[in-house]
Scaffold this active site. Structure first.
Site, PDB file in Angstrom:
ATOM      1  N   HIS A 143      -2.330  -4.748   0.781  1.00 54.84           N
ATOM      2  CA  HIS A 143      -1.874  -5.826  -0.118  1.00 54.84           C
ATOM      3  C   HIS A 143      -0.578  -5.473  -0.855  1.00 54.84           C
ATOM      4  CE1 HIS A 143      -4.322  -3.559  -3.173  1.00 54.84           C
ATOM      5  NE2 HIS A 143      -3.327  -3.936  -3.959  1.00 54.84           N
ATOM      6  N   ASP A 173      -8.083  -2.233   3.831  1.00 59.67           N
ATOM      7  CA  ASP A 173      -6.925  -2.363   2.944  1.00 59.67           C
ATOM      8  C   ASP A 173      -6.067  -1.099   2.965  1.00 59.67           C
ATOM      9  OD1 ASP A 173      -5.171  -3.596   1.261  1.00 59.67           O
ATOM     10  OD2 ASP A 173      -6.490  -3.652  -0.483  1.00 59.67           O
ATOM     11  N   SER A 252      -1.844   0.496  -7.281  1.00 66.02           N
ATOM     12  CA  SER A 252      -2.431   0.269  -5.962  1.00 66.02           C
ATOM     13  C   SER A 252      -1.727   1.103  -4.897  1.00 66.02           C
ATOM     14  CB  SER A 252      -2.339  -1.212  -5.585  1.00 66.02           C
ATOM     15  OG  SER A 252      -3.155  -1.993  -6.415  1.00 66.02           O
TER      16      SER A 252
END
Length: 422
Positions: A143, A173, A252
């Protein structure tokens, strides 16, 4: 009355002053000559009370000088010792010094439209990543680079390089990027640790770029293990590490480290109503990341075991139309002839139906089996189905629970490379 002129008054005043001065000097001479002529007496020894009284009656100037001297001495004593750190602080400092240079800042450009509906490049998202190979391989989240037309990787020294995607895996992910460093540049790397041996309460350290502040360190503990968490693509990632180490937007893709500096997780998401850290963050465990990275580097994709069948998500509308007793699970529409589902005895449907509106209508078959479990874990949705096959390789054998004629049956299925219908 007798009158005096100014001259008389002036001389009279001068005479008076001179007479007074002579009298004072004469008195002092008599006093000092008398003191010298008298024999000196022994000075009596003062007792403690008298000494104390004498000290208390000392001039205030001496007290001020003494206080000033003591202040300077105290300041010298405070500044002289070397700075010391607790064992916990030293641990944090050591991990940061060794590994912060292996954490990168990732920024992207995406394609947008201007007021005239012309395509233009716009700033995309940003996140973190870890250098896992000295040749310039970086691990991050999918993402972070989603919809990116250009990817930029910034190192600790401010140098920036354009990166490219080697492979990405939406189910976990995890994405692997590559940039080309100069030949004389020695990159620092972070190694994968063993996430299988983690314990709740164990200290962890996160390094990342929250809100654009580069290489920020936060600490916390492992709050829980084995969490199944649904990501933004509605895919359940199982086995997630929960931590209270501060993880914010921009963290992230960055590493979650143990106290030895081993990467035991990839910081991926937070649970928050405000979008900022609320003490609940999640990281993909290193065991999953290591397997995904290996496949992405070797094959460009993740090789997962699959059941060779055409599947449909069950719903209440399908259950009512087909007069089924359950409305959850995965309906088997068709099986590949000679495929692993067919060999295991799983049956597809026999009656063709169209489902959905006229524009997005889909044709499938009802009357077949319904997958309601894999390896003893209930399967209600597609997310459950794919998450149960997440860690399975082609050739692995799984126990598939099917619902047929209002009863459940178990079938042994040897997983194939991919799901298909022949």
């Amino acid at each position: 009355m007798k009158l005096y002129t100014r001259r008389h008054l002036f001389f009279s005043t001068i005479t008076t002053v001179m007479i007074t001065a002579a009298a004072v000097l004469g008195a002092q001479k008599i006093f000092f000559s008398g003191s010298r002529s008298q024999p000196q007496e022994a000075v009596p020894q003062k007792n403690a009370d008298e000494e104390s009284a004498a000290l208390q009656s000392a001039p205030s100037q001496q007290s001020a000088q003494s206080a000033g001297s003591q202040f300077l001495q105290s300041q010298t004593l405070v500044a002289s010792p070397a700075v010391t750190y607790t064992a916990d602080e030293q641990q944090n400092i050591s991990v940061y010094q060794q590994f912060n240079e292996a954490v990168v800042n990732i920024t992207t450009q995406v394609m947008g439209m201007n007021w005239f509906f012309e395509p233009i490049a716009e700033d995309g998202g940003s996140g973190s990543g870890s250098i896992i190979d000295s040749r310039g391989y970086v691990i991050t989240n999918v993402h972070v680079i989603e919809k990116a037309t250009k990817i930029y990787i910034s190192l600790y020294d401010g140098s920036q390089y354009e990166g490219r995607v080697i492979g990405s895996d939406v189910e976990s992910d995890i994405a692997v990027l590559k940039f080309d460093p100069p030949k004389d540049l020695v990159l620092k790397t972070i190694q994968f640790g063993d996430s299988e041996k983690l314990k709740v309460g164990q200290k962890v350290i996160a390094i990342g770029n929250p809100f654009g502040f580069e290489r920020t360190l936060t600490t916390g503990i492992v709050s829980a293990l084995g969490r199944p968490i649904k990501n933004s693509n509605n895919i359940i990632i199982r086995g997630m590490i929960q931590t209270d180490a501060s993880i914010n937007p921009g963290n992230s893709g960055g590493p979650l480290l143990d106290t030895a500096g081993n990467m035991i997780g990839i910081n991926t998401m937070i649970y928050s109503s405000s979008g900022s850290n609320a003490g609940i963050g999640f990281a993909v465990p290193a065991s999953t990341a290591r397997r995904v990275v290996s496949d992405l580097l070797q094959y460009g994709k993740v090789r997962r075991g699959a059941i060779q069948a055409s599947l449909v998500q069950m719903s209440r509308a399908i259950a009512d139309y087909a007069r089924l007793d359950i409305s959850y699970g995965i309906l088997v529409s068709e099986t590949a002839r000679g495929g692993n589902a067919d060999k295991a005895g799983i049956k597809g449907g026999t009656q063709a139906v169209r489902y959905g509106n006229s524009r997005n209508a889909r044709t499938f078959y009802i009357g077949g089996d319904i997958i309601v479990g894999i390896d003893g874990v209930q399967v209600s949705t597609y997310s459950d189905y794919y998450s149960m096959l997440e860690n399975k390789r082609p050739g692995d054998t799984v126990t598939v629970t099917i619902h047929r004629n209002k009863k459940n049956y178990d079938c042994k299925v040897v997983l194939a490379e991919e799901s298909s219908v022949q």
